[in-house]
Design a protein around this motif. Structure first.
Motif: not given
Lengths: 463, 483, 463, 483
Positions: C51, C55, C58, D106-107, D110-111, D328, D331-332, D335
């Protein structure tokens, strides 16, 4: 005034209390002729904002690379928690824990670190760390000589990292210690034990050695002990999750055999590569040698109420008490990095560290196979290796590495200069940070470069 | 509670483990580990909670005034930490080509140049990783110099009795014998003793100036001449460089070699005992002997020097380039301070020390050298208090902890009985110093009226006074569960 | 299992204690038909290492830009200390300070924050923060209506940020509150006060307004008060270091006049721009309105021993006690960002904040002059502005901004869509982060773009 | 000591000030500030030391077990913080073009998709900045839906008496009147009362499931039918989503709209009371009304939706895109957990709650609903203890602090007297739960034998029990120096 809190009113009130007319007057014991004028090569101070921008620009210029260099420093994943906690002010800005009662955080942590290191190495005691792996090896050599009653000779295989050997030399050469280089077998990459070594105080046993080759540590340990010398293990702590602990080396380890001292570079345990440091060296040994061990040591004791607590101990060995008779001149450890490493070992645990080791190794094996399948690439040695491998190229290593670099790949370390007998040779390392796609990417470019195929020149930027 | 007490078989911090599997079947069975190392088996929360709570048991600059003499515990700017830890800097392998590290190397080169300027030396190498490591490098260079000239009879290093213990220890590591010379009543080196000590056997003199007694060696010009005339070299122990930064330069005082403690003067973090950084600076004649690597500037391209560049070098001190990340922090600090800031360091450190000395004197404390200026630090002696109340410097120090102040250095330098070596640094405010004076006065009163109270201190910390004797006698250096 | 510490042994022992055969059995009160099968759109879990790499890739793709966009969110230098301290676990992972004795850190900090905000705004009291500037404005409108006995109309100038006006509308429209838009003078950019406004509960007074133009806040405040309405200041906290405090607005501020409520976006006080948040809204008011104020409030009190301490107070207004009769439904503040902002204000102090404001302003003036000297660029308004300026272009704003973007410059915000009457207009902002070279770089490219000169196309990468 | 106590006129943290000067001469004099705002004038060290020390006065997940019912205080992975704070992410202006933020967008997209999947809803908007903000958005969408159909007589929102106070408060903010319905003895909604309450005036029902009583509404299928048959919509309060994540989805239960508290279920930090994030999910028929912005995927290009994309949207909730940095972090977290991790959340949270409930029951504590399963939380009632010893739930809670545990939620839900609402979360280990049980047993014994001891708690914290009444009566909301 950056970082100076004084207001004008403070300054005049304080001078008043002192009874001085000016700050300059406080320097009246310095001969006027010696006083410094304006500095020349220090630029004007910048606000934090400007320095931040400058450093961000420099960092961006250095960029990120897909690196396959190991050679004693390894790119491992560092859990995010570690440095967030390590840089907490209470760890970051504390001094050496001389006032034990006000330093139980650092002291307990070091005690835990010492415990973890003894468990990794299979030895009895650990110090609180030394500067780095190379200097730890030098201290181990000195310690072996101190412990040995008669000989001042130490055997150091040529399969020990060439720079480590130089650091040892720098450190011990003024004390009349002789370092004897041991050759390696050109086919297997193993150290060759001399038939008639003469008297010696210690034998350094690298595992894996600089080539990534696994030495026969059992035979080497027994051999050293048979000759009345100390066995000094030089080990990578990550690999100790899966390779035999130095304390268990040799056929007589259950009778107090095993290596006598184990040292190594602690960087793989959570220290960022950071162009070279700070890292830390670790040192463990058998109980019998504890008073010969350099560096700080933390012990558990009790307080006035009988409650357990931690304190620096065995300080009588140290320079601030024994001065010219001290065991060494070392009076720090690499505390902050040890703070990180202790958390790293706790977070990874035995399972995690073993997985890091085995995944890294499997990656190296996979890459070595891919690369050795390319015409012009061969493995240098036949022996089992761990986590790192020497490859011979049929082209100039420096040129090949430069071509790889243009693709954002740092393809390994050119060791042709240190070992000219190997021809064009590179030392290649894979860690768990590399994906299968990374390995393919490397192999594809290596194949293209060695086959001299041209690629359309991309932008001046790496992609 | 130890981290091991949280351990349960099979527990892991799963997010930290690689997802892929790996095989070790290609390895010889006899080289593989039989029993897994008994590292803790804990969750990520266990680790975060345990070490966060442990951290709270520390005193630190970020939480307390820390007037620890000779240690220069000043504010460590937070920007130094975050900028040295930018992701690209952290990700760079030390054996990467110089081409991939121009941002890093530029910073290193500029730091080298600034260190040359502030010390007045001709060259600087930042290879040594601590003050003592720098001392070793410095003395090794002195030896290399004499040896290169064939002047091999010089095997004696002169060290004042007030010196840090590292000085004689480092000299011994370079194969020297140590000759100690005394300090006179005013805290200065005894010049007659020095004159008597030098000779053709003299390799050099190691000197801290201002000395560990907190006073400037006023006769430094004479000292320099005596040593140089005898053919020896002059070593500057930079432990107290903060006291003179921007005011007087070791090079200008005639020193041939110097080490700096960047974790003192350049405010890199002490980190609970390291890592530090101990760059060495040298005068012209020692340039060929500097430890490698150092950074060279070739028409704007920066690269690390190797053995080929300095064939007479004393060699390498570390596997890489010293404590690079510490050097980066020092570089950021230097840029933040800049020229004017450098000049101010000694000024305000000295102002704070002399103010604190004046206030304590006024409050009835005995100074070790009442006739002298304080440098950035000074010594209070509690001998009288000890004689009348039985309260020792150690008791006094422990009681200060209860009042939220870290203790000054105690029992160093050893030649002053019951001493407190107090160094406030330039980053502390007058109010903080005043608060410390209040606590000192209160404890003095306590010592006079209820000495047992002070002797039992501390009371408010995670543990009470620890049994050091037991620690050394019944060694417990690693946790062994009682099965 | 990431973040779940249970071993198999734990699970079986715990199930034993519960008396259940399986974890699944613990869900036996859920109708089986409703139970979820495998999730479809959630990918497999990744280790932190993977991850982190994702990140970082990105983040690198998003890159760094030389930004001249303001419009309510400002790129200011954020001292490194702030977020290192703010993300300490004790602040980061604490809950709302309901157990006051175990939350004195957060509570004292908020009390200090409240104090600082009252001093910045010149008002009596502050809450502990709201979601953001726009929602704070909406809450201020509701508060004005609650405080006013008769009218449910509030006047909102068109010079208020267009999105703020939409947020207010979303928030209040279901409560029968009427928002009346006030026009602006096309030459000066000032709000025009209507001759016959009718009855209204409050007037929103932005300073500077969305165009960067300085409104005549004194006249507007007096006018609102003359009509029996509340004056609601909408202000940028940075500018309050040098612009008159809302509590001092109007000719009768020394007789309890001045603005009644002040709200605004707290982002400039140490919150990173971060694509939009988290930020915080602030709200201060006169003492008389404190019980109408939404959000958390911290007060100082004493403990059982008479020692001072801090606690949440005036909770009787809040939803967890008053439920449907509550002042608002808000039950959080933006605690962590307030933690940063409090440190920011302490670090900058009155001198620092004034310097940030004046350097930013001087930069905007310098850039505006450089740009207005380019043929095709004119200032939209004649009035004094602060820190931000509207420029009219003789070319399509979107195209010009895109051309600047190709040079790594984000040249401002295209406001033509919101204010079509302005033609091709961009709102441009400079903060203290920009150097003279940055301004020149911008101006040079603007000149080139508007003069339609071509540049050799660079790499696809911005430089 | 307040930061203001460290302030001295003229003191500054100089390194934080821009170097350049700036002029304000072009500004009208009457708009300029007459008196500088009295912010603290302190040094950087003052700030670092003051706020570091303040932080140490907090309990937090990183330092203590925090079984605060309904708040889901689980471990906040440190990677979520550092990865959301990568420099490029922090540096991006929210009004930057979408082209400069594809990594961020994008993040976010996807979330959104993952949140749809775990809730079983047709669309998700992440605009709301807190749970209550999400509630407002959800109710506003219900209203927009009815209004769009011309069904404008529906002006009543049904709310169970056990609901969070935010439910009725949010309904009122959308112009609804609130009708409260009771809970039956087993902790479930009284179906008869619900049947009686619905009608053509019914806009909807707001439900927390599992409820704040810690039990699952077993008759959810009936509830759903009653409300929908009456023409109302069903609102899911996601406060307790952690209890069912991966086990049952609100969409599958028939809910039309839902808010999530990412600071609970997705482990973003509570931060001392915020910022949170309260995304809303909707069923098909509410899609047109979602708050903007949300993220659209146009053939792999991600952009923020505007009013043009959703003309019927209830509008905007914030000036930008909600608490982006919090999203964010979520999201992390998502994942890191991944699909399997999502399924595990409810399982282990429920295991921990039922284990703790079983152990406390065994230790003699009274459960509010002894016949029910715990969800991820459960209620202990101390009514009997209060009646016999005078020790209240509040006293009990304060005493827990002395034992190093944060207190459970007290006096909520209000319908259970002297209640402790206990939520251990899935990230705590069995040993920690056992330690908590020990403390509970000890305090119970103390209450029975020395009730005054418990009533006087806490003793070991920075302050003893605070006078809330005085705080509200003698308002002191900002520091005013006593001149």
């Amino acid at each position: 005034m950056p970082f100076i809190p004084h207001t004008e009113e403070d300054v005049s009130a304080m001078l008043g209390a002192i009874g001085a007319a000016s700050i300059e007057e406080l320097f009246d014991e310095i001969p006027p002729a010696l006083k410094t004028g304006k500095l020349k090569d220090v630029p004007d101070g910048l606000p934090e904002m400007a320095v931040a921008r400058l450093m961000q620009e420099r960092a961006s210029a250095d960029g990120f690379w897909s690196s396959f260099i190991g050679a004693g420093v390894y790119e491992h994943h560092i859990p995010a928690a570690i440095w967030q906690i390590t840089t907490r002010g209470e760890f970051y800005s504390a001094y050496t824990p001389y006032q034990a009662e006000a330093s139980q955080g650092t002291l307990q942590l070091i005690y835990e670190y010492q415990t973890m290191m003894t468990r990794l190495t299979g030895l009895d005691v650990s110090n609180a760390s030394l500067y780095d792996g190379a200097s730890a090896l030098a201290e181990a050599v000195l310690m072996a000589v101190r412990s040995h009653k008669t000989s001042r000779r130490v055997l150091v295989p040529k399969t020990v990292h060439p720079i480590y050997r130089r650091v040892v030399d720098t450190t011990v050469k003024n004390q009349g210690i002789e370092l004897v280089e041991l050759a390696y077998d050109p086919t297997t990459g193993h150290t060759v034990l001399p038939a008639d070594p003469g008297s010696f105080a210690g034998l350094v046993i690298p595992q894996p050695n600089f080539f990534g080759v696994l030495e026969d540590v059992h035979a080497m340990t027994d051999w050293a002990h048979d000759k009345g010398a100390l066995a000094i293990a030089l080990v990578n702590p990550t690999t100790l999750a899966v390779l035999e602990a130095p304390g268990q080396w040799g056929s007589r380890s259950n009778q107090g055999g095993g290596a006598d001292i184990a040292v190594g570079e602690g960087q793989p345990l959570g220290a960022p590569m950071a162009s070279g440091g700070p890292y830390f060296g670790f040192m463990c040994c058998r109980q019998a040698f504890v008073r010969q061990m350099p560096g700080r040591i933390v012990g558990r004791t009790v307080d006035l109420d009988g409650k357990p607590g931690f304190t620096l101990t065995l300080q009588a060995r140290e320079q601030h008490i024994r001065r010219s008779k001290a065991t060494s001149n070392i009076c720090t450890n690499q505390g902050l990095v040890v703070t990180a490493a202790t958390q790293y070992m706790a977070l990874l645990g035995p399972q995690g560290l073993a997985k890091v080791a085995s995944v890294s190794h499997a990656g190296t094996v996979a890459l070595a196979e891919k690369l050795a399948a390319i015409p012009g690439v061969t493995r240098a040695f036949t022996s089992p290796y761990f986590h790192e491998v020497v490859l011979k190229l049929n082209d100039n290593a420096r040129d090949v590495l430069r071509a790889l670099r243009a693709q954002g790949i740092l393809g390994g370390l050119d060791i042709s200069g240190w070992y000219p007998e190997l021809g064009h040779a590179i030392l290649v390392c894979v860690t768990e940070t590399k994906t299968a796609a990374d390995l393919d990417h490397y192999a594809q470019h290596m194949e293209r470069i060695l086959s001299k195929r041209r690629e359309a020149p991309p932008c001046a930027y790496k992609n | 509670m130890l981290i091991f007490d949280h351990s349960r078989p099979g527990r892991t911090a799963t997010a930290q483990l690689p997802a892929a599997g790996g095989s070790l079947d290609d390895l010889p069975a006899n080289l593989r580990r039989r029993d897994a190392p008994a590292l803790p088996e804990v969750s990520e929360l266990d680790v975060v909670r345990h070490y966060t709570r442990l951290s709270q048991k520390n005193f630190s600059i970020d939480t307390q005034f820390y007037p620890l003499g000779s240690c220069t515990m000043k504010y460590n700017p937070r920007a130094c930490n975050s900028l040295a830890m930018l992701p690209q800097f952290l990700a760079r392998h030390p054996a990467s080509p110089d081409e991939t590290g121009q941002g890093f190397l530029t910073s290193m080169f500029e730091l080298q140049e600034m260190l040359k300027d502030v010390t007045g030396m001709a060259g600087v190498s930042m290879a040594p990783m601590a003050g003592a490591h720098g001392e070793f490098a410095g003395v090794a260079m002195i030896r290399a110099y004499h040896d290169a000239r064939g002047d091999t009879a010089r095997r004696e290093m002169i060290v004042p009795d007030a010196a840090h213990g590292t000085n004689p220890a480092s000299a011994v590591m370079c194969g020297y014998t140590v000759k100690e010379i005394p300090t006179d009543a005013s805290g200065s080196i005894d010049l007659a003793a020095l004159r008597a000590a030098v000779g053709p056997q003299t390799a050099g003199l190691m000197l801290t100036n201002p000395s560990t007694l907190g006073v400037f060696e006023k006769t430094i010009a004479d000292i320099q001449k005596i040593v140089h005339d005898a053919g020896g070299l002059l070593y500057y122990d930079g432990a107290n460089l903060n006291a003179i930064l921007g005011k007087v330069r070791p090079g200008d005082m005639g020193f041939d070699v110097i080490h700096m403690n960047l974790h003192k003067t350049f405010s890199t973090p002490h980190g609970g005992g390291g890592p530090g950084a101990g760059p060495v600076g040298v005068a012209e004649r020692l340039l060929p002997f500097m430890p490698i690597p150092l950074v060279l500037n070739e028409n704007g391209f920066y690269r690390l020097a190797t053995e080929a560049d300095l064939p007479q070098s004393i060699g390498r001190m570390s596997a890489n380039m010293g404590n690079a990340g510490v050097l980066m922090r020092a570089y950021v600090y230097a840029r933040l301070l800049g020229r004017e800031g450098m000049h101010r360091v000694a000024e305000y450190a000295t102002l704070n020390a002399n103010y604190l000395m004046a206030r304590l004197r006024e409050a009835g404390f005995d100074l070790a050298f009442p006739e002298r200026r304080a440098s950035h630090e000074f010594i209070v002696t509690l001998k009288k208090l000890k004689d009348t109340t039985g309260v020792s410097a150690m008791d006094f120090a422990k009681r200060l902890l209860d009042y939220g102040f870290h203790a000054p250095t105690t029992y160093f330098p050893m030649l002053v009985p019951e001493c407190l070596l107090i160094e406030p640094t330039e980053t502390e405010s007058r109010e903080t110093l005043d608060g410390f004076v209040e606590a000192m006065i209160t404890i003095k009163r306590e010592a006079e009226t209820s000495p047992d109270l002070v002797k039992g201190a501390p009371y408010s910390l995670p543990v009470r006074r620890l049994d050091d004797v037991r620690a050394a006698r019944e060694l417990d250096l690693a946790y062994k569960p009682t099965a």
